[in-house]
Design an enzyme around this catalytic site. Structure first.
Site, mmCIF file in Angstrom:
data_model
loop_
_atom_site.group_PDB
_atom_site.id
_atom_site.type_symbol
_atom_site.label_atom_id
_atom_site.label_comp_id
_atom_site.label_asym_id
_atom_site.label_seq_id
_atom_site.Cartn_x
_atom_site.Cartn_y
_atom_site.Cartn_z
ATOM 1 N N ASP A 50 0.593 -1.876 -0.009
ATOM 2 C CA ASP A 50 -0.249 0.266 -0.046
ATOM 3 C C ASP A 50 0.774 1.575 -0.011
ATOM 4 O O ASP A 50 0.497 2.184 -0.666
ATOM 5 C CB ASP A 50 -0.653 0.338 1.261
ATOM 6 C CG ASP A 50 -1.753 -1.161 1.464
ATOM 7 O OD1 ASP A 50 -2.572 -1.716 0.322
ATOM 8 O OD2 ASP A 50 -1.672 -2.035 2.546
ATOM 9 N N HIS A 55 -4.484 -2.978 6.607
ATOM 10 C CA HIS A 55 -4.397 -3.597 5.089
ATOM 11 C C HIS A 55 -6.113 -3.653 4.169
ATOM 12 O O HIS A 55 -5.820 -5.242 4.111
ATOM 13 C CB HIS A 55 -3.269 -4.522 4.374
ATOM 14 C CG HIS A 55 -3.761 -5.277 3.597
ATOM 15 N ND1 HIS A 55 -2.889 -4.776 2.588
ATOM 16 C CD2 HIS A 55 -3.971 -6.660 2.606
ATOM 17 C CE1 HIS A 55 -2.786 -5.144 1.300
ATOM 18 N NE2 HIS A 55 -3.768 -5.918 1.481
#
Ligand code: NAX
Length: 325
Positions: free
Chosen positions: A159, A187
Site C-alpha cells: 500500500d 490492510h
C-alpha cells in the site's frame, strides 16, 4: 562468508510465492553477501507444485541459495528459522462472512504461531502477507508467547509503495524525491494513505483536498481490485516486491529523514488500541521497527485513522469471541 540464514515461506506454490522465491534466492531479501536456505511450507495437495518451483529455483543456479526443503508440517517448516514470510492463507470464497473468513484463517495462523514459538530461532522475524494480514498476524503472535511481540508484523508496504507511485505520477517527480508518506490502519479498503507529513524534494507536499479524497485515497485503497480487474489475477509480483522491501528495511534500516509503513503491534500511540497490529509510519534501526512518535494529526487524518482502527478492533473482538487469540 557467513552461515546461511533460514527463510521459511508459506504458500510457496502460490502466485506470490512464485515471484517471491526467486527474489529471495537472488539475494534481494537480505543482501548480496548473505546466503539463504529456503524452507517452503505448503498444504499436502500443493507440495508437488512447490517441488516444481524448487526445481526451477535449482535451475536458477543462484550463488546465494544454500538449499531448499519442502514441508507440509508447520512444526518442521519453522524449525530453526530466522525469517518467516507467512504468505499462504485462506481466501474469501463466495458468500463467506467476515467471521467465517477469520475463523478459517485462525485454523492456519494459530498452529503456525505455535510452531514459531516452539522451534524458530531466537532472532525470528515474521511478516504476514496472507489476508486478512493484520488480524492473521495478531492470531499468530498471540500463540507465540515466548517470542517478543514486536517480531510479528503485517504487510502494508505494498500500500505504501502504491501511494508513492500515485503521488509520484501526480507531482511528476521520481519516487526518490518523495518522503514521509504513511499508511495507517488495516490492510483493507479502510486503510488511510496519508500525505499529511509527506515531503517532495524536502518541502511539504501540497495537493488539493478534493484530489486526495476522490482520487488518491480510493485509488491506493482499491488498487488490489483494479489489478484483478485488469490482470484477471490478484497482484503477485508487486506484493512479492513489497515483502522483499519490508524485510530488507527491517534488517537494514530506514534512511535518515524518512520512514516507511508497516503493520506492527500497537503500543497505544496515536490512540490506536494497544495490542492490535495496525499500520503506522515506522522507522527501522538495529533490526527493529519503531513507530514514529510525536506527529501532529489533523482532523481529517484523525477521522480516517479512527475508522480503520475501528475495523481492526472489530476483527480482534471477533477472533477473541471465536477463541482464536
Ligand atoms: P495463491 O492462492 O496463489 O497462493 C496461496 C498458497 O497458499 C496456495 O499455494 C495454497 O496452497 C497455500 N496455502 C494455503 N493454506 C496454507 C497453509 N495452511 N500452509 C501453507 N500454505 C498454505 O495466493 P497469492 O496470490 O499467492 O496470495 C497469497 C495471500 O496474499 C492471499 O491471502 C492474498 O490475499 C494476500 N495478499 C496480501 C497483500 C498485502 O498487501 N498484504 C497483497 C497481495 C495479496 O492479495
Amino acid at each position: 562468508t557467513q552461515a546461511p540464514v533460514n527463510v521459511t515461506v508459506t504458500g510457496a506454490a502460490g502466485q506470490i510465492g512464485y515471484a517471491l522465491l526467486f527474489r529471495i534466492a537472488s539475494g534481494q531479501l537480505l543482501g548480496q553477501d548473505v546466503p539463504v536456505k529456503l524452507r517452503l511450507l505448503e498444504i499436502p495437495q500443493a507440495v508437488k507444485a512447490a517441488e516444481g518451483t524448487a526445481m526451477e529455483l535449482d535451475d536458477g543456479a543462484f550463488p546465494l541459495l544454500a538449499g531448499i526443503d519442502i514441508f507440509d508440517d508447520p512444526k518442521q517448516a519453522f524449525e530453526g528459522t530466522n525469517i518467516a514470510l507467512l504468505v499462504g492463507a485462506r481466501p474469501r470464497s463466495k458468500g463467506m462472512e467476515r467471521g467465517d473468513l477469520l475463523e478459517a484463517n485462525g485454523g492456519i495462523f494459530k498452529p503456525q504461531g505455535e510452531a514459531i514459538n516452539a522451534g524458530a530461532a531466537s532472532d525470528i522475524k515474521v511478516l504476514v502477507v496472507g489476508n486478512p494480514a493484520n488480524t492473521n498476524a495478531l492470531i499468530a503472535q498471540s500463540h507465540a508467547p515466548d517470542v517478543p511481540a514486536d517480531r510479528f508484523t503485517a504487510m502494508t508496504r505494498l500500500d505504501h509503495n502504491r501511494a508513492l507511485a500515485q503521488l509520484s505520477k501526480k507531482l511528476g517527480v521520481p519516487v526518490t524525491e518523495l518522503k514521509k508518506l504513511a499508511i495507517w490502519g488495516n490492510h483493507s479498503a479502510t486503510q488511510y494513505p496519508s500525505v499529511q507529513h509527506a515531503e517532495v524534494g524536502g518541502k511539504p507536499v501540497e495537493v488539493d483536498q478534493a484530489w486526495l479524497e476522490s482520487d488518491f485515497i480510493p485509488t491506493v485503497a482499491k488498487r488490489g481490485a483494479a489489478i484483478i480487474e485488469a490482470r484477471g489475477l490478484s497482484s503477485a509480483a508487486s506484493a512479492a516486491s513489497a515483502a522483499i522491501d519490508h524485510v530488507y528495511t527491517w534488517v537494514n534500516g530506514t534512511p535518515e529523514g524518512d520512514w516507511t509503513s508497516a503493520g506492527v503491534v500497537s503500543d497505544g500511540s496515536y490512540g490506536v488500541a494497544e495490542g492490535i497490529i495496525s499500520s503506522f509510519p515506522v522507522t527501522a534501526k538495529d533490526g527493529k521497527y519503531e513507530i514514529v512518535q510525536g506527529l501532529e494529526i489533523d482532523d481529517f487524518s484523525r477521522a480516517r485513522i479512527d475508522a480503520s482502527v475501528a475495523e481492526l478492533v472489530e476483527e480482534r473482538d471477533t477472533v477473541q469471541k471465536l477463541g482464536l487469540i
